[in-house]
Design a protein around this motif. Structure first.
Motif, PDB file in Angstrom:
ATOM      1  N   PRO A 152     -55.480 -39.752 -20.563  1.00  0.00           N
ATOM      2  CA  PRO A 152     -54.170 -39.422 -19.987  1.00  0.00           C
ATOM      3  C   PRO A 152     -53.438 -38.379 -20.830  1.00  0.00           C
ATOM      4  CG  PRO A 152     -54.543 -41.792 -19.934  1.00  0.00           C
ATOM      5  CD  PRO A 152     -55.686 -41.194 -20.721  1.00  0.00           C
ATOM      6  N   GLY A 153     -52.844 -37.423 -20.131  1.00  0.00           N
ATOM      7  CA  GLY A 153     -52.119 -36.351 -20.821  1.00  0.00           C
ATOM      8  C   GLY A 153     -53.016 -35.214 -21.244  1.00  0.00           C
ATOM      9  N   ARG A 154     -54.312 -35.385 -21.097  1.00  0.00           N
ATOM     10  CA  ARG A 154     -55.243 -34.324 -21.515  1.00  0.00           C
ATOM     11  C   ARG A 154     -56.089 -33.794 -20.364  1.00  0.00           C
ATOM     12  NH1 ARG A 154     -55.047 -33.370 -26.726  1.00  0.00           N
ATOM     13  NH2 ARG A 154     -54.294 -34.979 -28.136  1.00  0.00           N
ATOM     14  N   ALA A 155     -56.636 -34.702 -19.552  1.00  0.00           N
ATOM     15  CA  ALA A 155     -57.511 -34.269 -18.447  1.00  0.00           C
ATOM     16  C   ALA A 155     -57.187 -35.131 -17.228  1.00  0.00           C
ATOM     17  CB  ALA A 155     -58.975 -34.403 -18.843  1.00  0.00           C
ATOM     18  N   PRO A 156     -56.347 -34.616 -16.321  1.00  0.00           N
ATOM     19  CA  PRO A 156     -55.946 -35.416 -15.157  1.00  0.00           C
ATOM     20  C   PRO A 156     -57.069 -35.566 -14.134  1.00  0.00           C
ATOM     21  CG  PRO A 156     -54.872 -33.253 -15.133  1.00  0.00           C
ATOM     22  CD  PRO A 156     -55.643 -33.328 -16.414  1.00  0.00           C
ATOM     23  N   THR A 175     -70.273 -48.448 -22.813  1.00  0.00           N
ATOM     24  CA  THR A 175     -69.463 -49.288 -21.927  1.00  0.00           C
ATOM     25  C   THR A 175     -68.229 -48.484 -21.529  1.00  0.00           C
ATOM     26  OG1 THR A 175     -70.175 -51.265 -23.122  1.00  0.00           O
ATOM     27  CG2 THR A 175     -68.216 -51.484 -21.754  1.00  0.00           C
ATOM     28  N   ALA A 176     -68.054 -48.239 -20.230  1.00  0.00           N
ATOM     29  CA  ALA A 176     -66.876 -47.496 -19.789  1.00  0.00           C
ATOM     30  C   ALA A 176     -65.618 -48.253 -20.214  1.00  0.00           C
ATOM     31  CB  ALA A 176     -66.904 -47.313 -18.275  1.00  0.00           C
ATOM     32  N   THR A 177     -64.671 -47.521 -20.739  1.00  0.00           N
ATOM     33  CA  THR A 177     -63.417 -48.134 -21.193  1.00  0.00           C
ATOM     34  C   THR A 177     -62.694 -48.803 -20.020  1.00  0.00           C
ATOM     35  OG1 THR A 177     -63.209 -46.541 -22.968  1.00  0.00           O
ATOM     36  CG2 THR A 177     -61.170 -47.619 -22.251  1.00  0.00           C
ATOM     37  N   GLY A 178     -62.194 -50.029 -20.275  1.00  0.00           N
ATOM     38  CA  GLY A 178     -61.530 -50.764 -19.200  1.00  0.00           C
ATOM     39  C   GLY A 178     -60.225 -51.395 -19.599  1.00  0.00           C
ATOM     40  N   THR A 179     -59.746 -51.127 -20.810  1.00  0.00           N
ATOM     41  CA  THR A 179     -58.456 -51.687 -21.235  1.00  0.00           C
ATOM     42  C   THR A 179     -57.638 -50.616 -21.952  1.00  0.00           C
ATOM     43  OG1 THR A 179     -59.196 -52.356 -23.450  1.00  0.00           O
ATOM     44  CG2 THR A 179     -59.542 -53.950 -21.660  1.00  0.00           C
ATOM     45  N   ALA A 180     -56.324 -50.820 -21.961  1.00  0.00           N
ATOM     46  CA  ALA A 180     -55.439 -49.890 -22.670  1.00  0.00           C
ATOM     47  C   ALA A 180     -55.727 -49.915 -24.168  1.00  0.00           C
ATOM     48  CB  ALA A 180     -53.979 -50.258 -22.396  1.00  0.00           C
ATOM     49  N   THR A 229     -58.651 -50.443 -25.772  1.00  0.00           N
ATOM     50  CA  THR A 229     -59.822 -49.639 -26.137  1.00  0.00           C
ATOM     51  C   THR A 229     -59.518 -48.154 -25.989  1.00  0.00           C
ATOM     52  OG1 THR A 229     -61.298 -51.423 -25.440  1.00  0.00           O
ATOM     53  CG2 THR A 229     -62.267 -49.232 -25.618  1.00  0.00           C
ATOM     54  N   ALA A 230     -58.783 -47.792 -24.931  1.00  0.00           N
ATOM     55  CA  ALA A 230     -58.426 -46.377 -24.747  1.00  0.00           C
ATOM     56  C   ALA A 230     -57.614 -45.873 -25.941  1.00  0.00           C
ATOM     57  CB  ALA A 230     -57.632 -46.205 -23.452  1.00  0.00           C
ATOM     58  N   ALA A 231     -56.673 -46.680 -26.405  1.00  0.00           N
ATOM     59  CA  ALA A 231     -55.841 -46.271 -27.545  1.00  0.00           C
ATOM     60  C   ALA A 231     -56.670 -46.162 -28.824  1.00  0.00           C
ATOM     61  CB  ALA A 231     -54.698 -47.267 -27.728  1.00  0.00           C
ATOM     62  N   ALA A 232     -57.602 -47.106 -29.005  1.00  0.00           N
ATOM     63  CA  ALA A 232     -58.441 -47.070 -30.211  1.00  0.00           C
ATOM     64  C   ALA A 232     -59.324 -45.824 -30.216  1.00  0.00           C
ATOM     65  CB  ALA A 232     -59.291 -48.341 -30.283  1.00  0.00           C
ATOM     66  N   LEU A 233     -59.909 -45.500 -29.058  1.00  0.00           N
ATOM     67  CA  LEU A 233     -60.759 -44.295 -28.977  1.00  0.00           C
ATOM     68  C   LEU A 233     -59.929 -43.037 -29.228  1.00  0.00           C
ATOM     69  CD1 LEU A 233     -63.019 -45.105 -25.892  1.00  0.00           C
ATOM     70  CD2 LEU A 233     -63.786 -44.830 -28.261  1.00  0.00           C
ATOM     71  N   ALA A 234     -58.751 -42.976 -28.618  1.00  0.00           N
ATOM     72  CA  ALA A 234     -57.908 -41.790 -28.790  1.00  0.00           C
ATOM     73  C   ALA A 234     -57.474 -41.633 -30.245  1.00  0.00           C
ATOM     74  CB  ALA A 234     -56.694 -41.888 -27.868  1.00  0.00           C
ATOM     75  N   ALA A 235     -57.244 -42.761 -30.926  1.00  0.00           N
ATOM     76  CA  ALA A 235     -56.842 -42.690 -32.339  1.00  0.00           C
ATOM     77  C   ALA A 235     -58.015 -42.242 -33.221  1.00  0.00           C
ATOM     78  CB  ALA A 235     -56.329 -44.061 -32.790  1.00  0.00           C
ATOM     79  N   ARG A 236     -59.200 -42.727 -32.893  1.00  0.00           N
ATOM     80  CA  ARG A 236     -60.382 -42.342 -33.686  1.00  0.00           C
ATOM     81  C   ARG A 236     -60.810 -40.906 -33.425  1.00  0.00           C
ATOM     82  NH1 ARG A 236     -62.974 -47.407 -32.621  1.00  0.00           N
ATOM     83  NH2 ARG A 236     -64.613 -46.508 -31.330  1.00  0.00           N
ATOM     84  N   HIS A 237     -60.482 -40.410 -32.211  1.00  0.00           N
ATOM     85  CA  HIS A 237     -60.927 -39.067 -31.812  1.00  0.00           C
ATOM     86  C   HIS A 237     -59.742 -38.276 -31.272  1.00  0.00           C
ATOM     87  CE1 HIS A 237     -65.086 -40.340 -32.351  1.00  0.00           C
ATOM     88  NE2 HIS A 237     -64.790 -41.428 -31.670  1.00  0.00           N
ATOM     89  N   PRO A 238     -58.839 -37.849 -32.169  1.00  0.00           N
ATOM     90  CA  PRO A 238     -57.673 -37.092 -31.694  1.00  0.00           C
ATOM     91  C   PRO A 238     -58.161 -35.835 -30.979  1.00  0.00           C
ATOM     92  CG  PRO A 238     -57.505 -37.608 -34.050  1.00  0.00           C
ATOM     93  CD  PRO A 238     -58.887 -37.990 -33.622  1.00  0.00           C
ATOM     94  N   GLY A 239     -57.583 -35.559 -29.839  1.00  0.00           N
ATOM     95  CA  GLY A 239     -57.991 -34.359 -29.097  1.00  0.00           C
ATOM     96  C   GLY A 239     -59.081 -34.607 -28.071  1.00  0.00           C
ATOM     97  N   PRO A 295     -58.676 -42.159 -14.835  1.00  0.00           N
ATOM     98  CA  PRO A 295     -58.166 -42.096 -16.209  1.00  0.00           C
ATOM     99  C   PRO A 295     -58.936 -43.055 -17.113  1.00  0.00           C
ATOM    100  CG  PRO A 295     -56.537 -43.120 -14.727  1.00  0.00           C
ATOM    101  CD  PRO A 295     -57.772 -42.863 -13.916  1.00  0.00           C
ATOM    102  N   VAL A 296     -59.033 -42.731 -18.401  1.00  0.00           N
ATOM    103  CA  VAL A 296     -59.551 -43.677 -19.391  1.00  0.00           C
ATOM    104  C   VAL A 296     -58.438 -44.685 -19.647  1.00  0.00           C
ATOM    105  CG1 VAL A 296     -60.378 -43.969 -21.761  1.00  0.00           C
ATOM    106  CG2 VAL A 296     -61.010 -41.906 -20.469  1.00  0.00           C
TER     107      VAL A 296
END
Ligand SMILES: O=C(O)c1cccc(C(=O)CC[C@H]2O[C@@H](n3cnc4c(=O)[nH]cnc43)[C@H](O)[C@@H]2O)c1
Length: 230
Positions: free
Chosen positions: A82-86, A153-158, A160-170, A201-202
């Motif tokens: 979200p906010g990066r690729a709609p 595993t496709a992301t299915g929770t907020a 996991t999405a937040a953890a991935l975004a924090a680990r991989h900024p951008g 969305p992820v």
């Protein structure tokens, strides 16, 4: 890579001595969308290798071993951060990252690279990434360039999405095959790219809301541009 066309005496355009391009999708519906955009070009070979990195890497390696190619593209639908690729837009990988290859530790997830047992990222071929991104944008398509995560595993929770975004900024998107295709391509010394059309969305899983048709149309439109730029 740039298209180099000449004409026959009848004016018919022919593709001349250009390297072949292998496009690897997961499922047949993605393959059909890509073929729709390519309008029958014989220079592009499109396979549906199956979902996940193992199927993607095996299918890519077997095909590269049997033919000559200048470039390999992992293509299909994907989740957009979200906010990066709609939804409905395109994501182009600057690098393809195996985002869940590692180990859980008491301090949290540690990547295989941090643990010292392997690389987890393959860069996209930068000149080709820039050329494709510019061509897609020039054609009026919305494209975000950045790391694309490969997950088992496709992301299915907020969470996991937040953890991935924090680990991989951008990070712009996630899917399930890019890193496998890129590792196979690297084994053969061939440039790799990953192109995703965003279907969802992820975040929290809402499969009924996935815009599959919209994403397939974006994938076909992007394939038509690949035909011009590669
Ligand atoms: O149900 C359908 O009609 C349908 C049509 C075409 C493709 C599918 C898929 O489920 C393709 C699986 C493929 O999609 C990628 N993908 C898409 N969204 C995500 C995501 O949020 N996280 C991870 N992967 C995603 C993935 O590469 C799968 O292989 C269904």
């Amino acid at each position: 890579m740039k298209a180099d066309h000449t004409s026959t005496s009848t004016g018919e355009a022919v593709e001349e001595a250009l390297p072949r391009v292998l496009i690897v999708t997961a499922v047949e519906a993605e393959r059909e969308a890509v073929l729709r955009g390519l309008r029958g070009s014989s220079r592009f070979h499109v396979i549906a290798a199956g979902a996940g990195t193992a199927a993607a890497a095996a299918g890519t390696a077997a095909t590269l071993a049997a033919g000559s190619y200048g470039c390999v593209i992992s293509a299909g639908i994907g989740g957009g951060f979200p906010g990066r690729a709609p939804v409905g837009s395109l994501a182009l990988a600057s690098e393809m990252i195996a985002a869940d290859l590692g180990a859980e530790t008491p301090e949290g997830f540690r990547s295989a690279a941090e643990l010292g047992f392997g690389r987890v990222s393959v860069p996209g071929h930068s000149g080709t990434v820039q050329a494709v991104a510019a061509a897609l944008a020039a054609a009026g398509l919305t494209v975000s360039t950045g790391p694309v995560l490969t997950v088992s595993t496709a992301t299915g929770t907020a969470g996991t999405a937040a953890a991935l975004a924090a680990r991989h900024p951008g990070a712009v998107a996630e899917a399930m095959e890019g890193h496998g295709v890129a590792v196979a391509a690297r084994h053969f010394g061939i440039a790799a790219l990953e192109l995703r059309a965003i279907s969802n969305p992820v975040g929290p899983r809402d499969r009924a809301a996935w815009k599959i048709n919209e994403a397939m149309d974006a994938l076909a439109a992007a394939a038509a541009i690949l035909l011009e730029v590669l």
